[in-house]
Design a protein around this motif. Structure first.
Motif, short mmCIF file in Angstrom:
data_model
loop_
_atom_site.label_atom_id
_atom_site.label_comp_id
_atom_site.label_asym_id
_atom_site.label_seq_id
_atom_site.Cartn_x
_atom_site.Cartn_y
_atom_site.Cartn_z
N PRO A 97 -15.00 35.29 7.36
CA PRO A 97 -13.94 34.28 7.28
C PRO A 97 -14.39 32.89 7.73
O PRO A 97 -13.91 31.88 7.20
CB PRO A 97 -12.85 34.84 8.20
CG PRO A 97 -13.58 35.73 9.17
CD PRO A 97 -14.69 36.33 8.36
N ARG A 98 -15.29 32.83 8.72
CA ARG A 98 -15.74 31.52 9.19
C ARG A 98 -16.51 30.79 8.10
O ARG A 98 -16.33 29.57 7.90
CB ARG A 98 -16.61 31.67 10.44
CG ARG A 98 -15.91 32.27 11.65
CD ARG A 98 -16.86 32.37 12.83
NE ARG A 98 -18.03 33.19 12.49
CZ ARG A 98 -19.14 33.26 13.23
NH1 ARG A 98 -19.24 32.56 14.35
NH2 ARG A 98 -20.15 34.03 12.88
N GLU A 99 -17.35 31.52 7.38
CA GLU A 99 -18.11 30.91 6.29
C GLU A 99 -17.19 30.39 5.20
O GLU A 99 -17.41 29.32 4.63
CB GLU A 99 -19.09 31.93 5.72
CG GLU A 99 -20.28 32.24 6.63
CD GLU A 99 -20.00 33.31 7.66
OE1 GLU A 99 -20.97 33.80 8.28
OE2 GLU A 99 -18.83 33.68 7.87
N ALA A 145 -14.56 25.76 2.54
CA ALA A 145 -13.30 25.11 2.16
C ALA A 145 -13.20 23.72 2.76
O ALA A 145 -12.79 22.75 2.09
CB ALA A 145 -12.11 25.97 2.60
N ASN A 146 -13.56 23.58 4.04
CA ASN A 146 -13.53 22.26 4.69
C ASN A 146 -14.48 21.29 4.01
O ASN A 146 -14.16 20.10 3.84
CB ASN A 146 -13.92 22.40 6.17
CG ASN A 146 -12.76 22.82 7.05
OD1 ASN A 146 -11.63 22.41 6.82
ND2 ASN A 146 -13.03 23.64 8.06
N ILE A 177 -9.56 34.28 -9.22
CA ILE A 177 -10.16 35.27 -8.32
C ILE A 177 -10.58 34.59 -7.02
O ILE A 177 -10.38 35.14 -5.92
CB ILE A 177 -11.34 35.98 -9.00
CG1 ILE A 177 -10.82 36.85 -10.15
CG2 ILE A 177 -12.10 36.84 -7.99
CD1 ILE A 177 -11.91 37.49 -11.00
N TRP A 178 -11.18 33.41 -7.12
CA TRP A 178 -11.52 32.66 -5.90
C TRP A 178 -10.27 32.43 -5.06
O TRP A 178 -10.27 32.63 -3.85
CB TRP A 178 -12.15 31.32 -6.27
CG TRP A 178 -13.48 31.39 -6.92
CD1 TRP A 178 -14.27 32.51 -7.08
CD2 TRP A 178 -14.19 30.32 -7.54
NE1 TRP A 178 -15.43 32.19 -7.75
CE2 TRP A 178 -15.42 30.86 -8.04
CE3 TRP A 178 -13.94 28.96 -7.71
CZ2 TRP A 178 -16.36 30.05 -8.70
CZ3 TRP A 178 -14.87 28.18 -8.36
CH2 TRP A 178 -16.06 28.72 -8.85
N ALA A 179 -9.20 31.96 -5.72
CA ALA A 179 -7.98 31.59 -4.99
C ALA A 179 -7.33 32.80 -4.32
O ALA A 179 -6.94 32.74 -3.15
CB ALA A 179 -6.99 30.92 -5.94
N THR A 180 -7.21 33.90 -5.07
CA THR A 180 -6.49 35.05 -4.52
C THR A 180 -7.27 35.78 -3.44
O THR A 180 -6.68 36.40 -2.55
CB THR A 180 -6.11 36.04 -5.64
OG1 THR A 180 -7.28 36.38 -6.40
CG2 THR A 180 -5.06 35.45 -6.57
N TYR A 235 -7.22 34.98 1.83
CA TYR A 235 -7.11 35.89 2.97
C TYR A 235 -8.06 35.52 4.12
O TYR A 235 -7.91 36.03 5.23
CB TYR A 235 -7.35 37.34 2.52
CG TYR A 235 -6.22 37.85 1.68
CD1 TYR A 235 -5.09 38.41 2.26
CD2 TYR A 235 -6.25 37.73 0.28
CE1 TYR A 235 -4.03 38.85 1.48
CE2 TYR A 235 -5.19 38.16 -0.50
CZ TYR A 235 -4.09 38.72 0.11
OH TYR A 235 -3.03 39.15 -0.67
N ALA A 236 -9.00 34.63 3.85
CA ALA A 236 -9.85 34.08 4.92
C ALA A 236 -9.35 32.72 5.35
O ALA A 236 -9.12 32.46 6.54
CB ALA A 236 -11.30 33.98 4.44
N ASP A 237 -9.14 31.82 4.38
CA ASP A 237 -8.80 30.44 4.70
C ASP A 237 -7.40 30.30 5.30
O ASP A 237 -7.15 29.39 6.10
CB ASP A 237 -8.90 29.57 3.44
CG ASP A 237 -10.29 29.60 2.84
OD1 ASP A 237 -11.24 30.00 3.55
OD2 ASP A 237 -10.44 29.24 1.66
N PHE A 238 -6.49 31.19 4.94
CA PHE A 238 -5.11 31.14 5.44
C PHE A 238 -4.75 32.41 6.19
O PHE A 238 -3.62 32.88 6.13
CB PHE A 238 -4.15 30.89 4.27
CG PHE A 238 -4.30 29.55 3.63
CD1 PHE A 238 -3.58 28.46 4.11
CD2 PHE A 238 -5.17 29.35 2.58
CE1 PHE A 238 -3.73 27.21 3.54
CE2 PHE A 238 -5.34 28.11 2.00
CZ PHE A 238 -4.61 27.03 2.48
N ASP A 239 -5.72 32.96 6.90
CA ASP A 239 -5.52 34.23 7.59
C ASP A 239 -4.38 34.16 8.61
O ASP A 239 -3.60 35.11 8.74
CB ASP A 239 -6.82 34.65 8.29
CG ASP A 239 -6.72 36.05 8.89
OD1 ASP A 239 -6.28 36.96 8.17
OD2 ASP A 239 -7.06 36.22 10.07
#
Length: 212
Positions: A109-111, A116-117, A165-168, A172-176
């Motif tokens: 998730p950090r990666e 994303a940032n 597919i990227w978005a869905t 779950y990582a970027d908006f955990d």
């Protein structure tokens, strides 16, 4: 690209390698939380358990640190897309790609947030790499198009399929934090990723089956 490491550590001992890993791991925490602009060398040094001068012995700047992190990230991040097999069964290949991306959101998730940032800031450090990404996506989009023409997949835009597919999955990582808050304590445990996988299996497999 010039070597981002300090000149003193281009040839590293085992201890230096260990300290470098510690710095990169700490920096990944800081950058994924605060972004590049909101992060400082002092923060990275503190979370890494070393002094600022000691950190600068290994890396000349925070720019040098994030450059290595991004290089490592991109190679890992693009691997699932590379593994889409033109000779494989189309629905299975799409499903496997989606699942690999979801597993990466679970395990890294950090990666995901670091990348994303970087994109939200205008991709200043991955501009050239995005050209390579385009080439890879073009290649896989051509594969998907060939499957559609052969009647093995439902008609769709291959680029927007990949984007979706990227978005869905990366959601779950970027908006955990948001995901866990909405699901609540009973549904926000580790099983949420398998729940997501089952739903996305249904979405993509059923949605991409060719019409008879």
């Amino acid at each position: 690209m010039s070597n981002p490491r300090s000149a003193k550590t281009k040839k590293r001992t085992r201890i230096q390698q260990k300290n470098e890993i510690k710095i990169l791991n700490g920096a990944l925490d800081i950058f994924s939380q605060h972004g590049f602009r909101g992060s400082t060398v002092d923060q990275i040094a503190e979370i890494s358990g070393m002094s600022k001068p000691n950190l600068l012995y290994y890396f000349n700047s925070k720019e040098a640190i994030i450059r290595i992190l991004i290089d490592q990230l991109l190679d890992k991040w693009l691997d699932p897309l590379r593994k889409i097999d033109p000779d494989g069964e189309p629905l299975s290949e799409i499903q496997s790609y989606m699942r690999r991306k979801l597993e990466m959101s679970r395990d890294f998730p950090r990666e995901s947030r670091l990348f994303a940032n970087e994109i939200l800031q205008g991709a200043p450090r991955v501009h050239d790499e995005l050209k390579d990404l385009k080439k890879l996506v073009d290649e896989k989009a051509a594969v998907i198009t060939s499957w559609i023409k052969a009647g093995k997949l439902a008609k769709c835009d291959p680029y927007h399929l990949i984007f979706s597919i990227w978005a869905t999955t990366q959601h779950y990582a970027d908006f955990d934090v948001q995901v866990k808050a909405v699901l609540g304590p009973k549904q926000s445990g580790p099983g949420r990723f398998e729940d997501a996988a089952r739903f996305l299996d249904q979405l993509y497999v059923n949605g991409l089956k060719p019409q008879k």
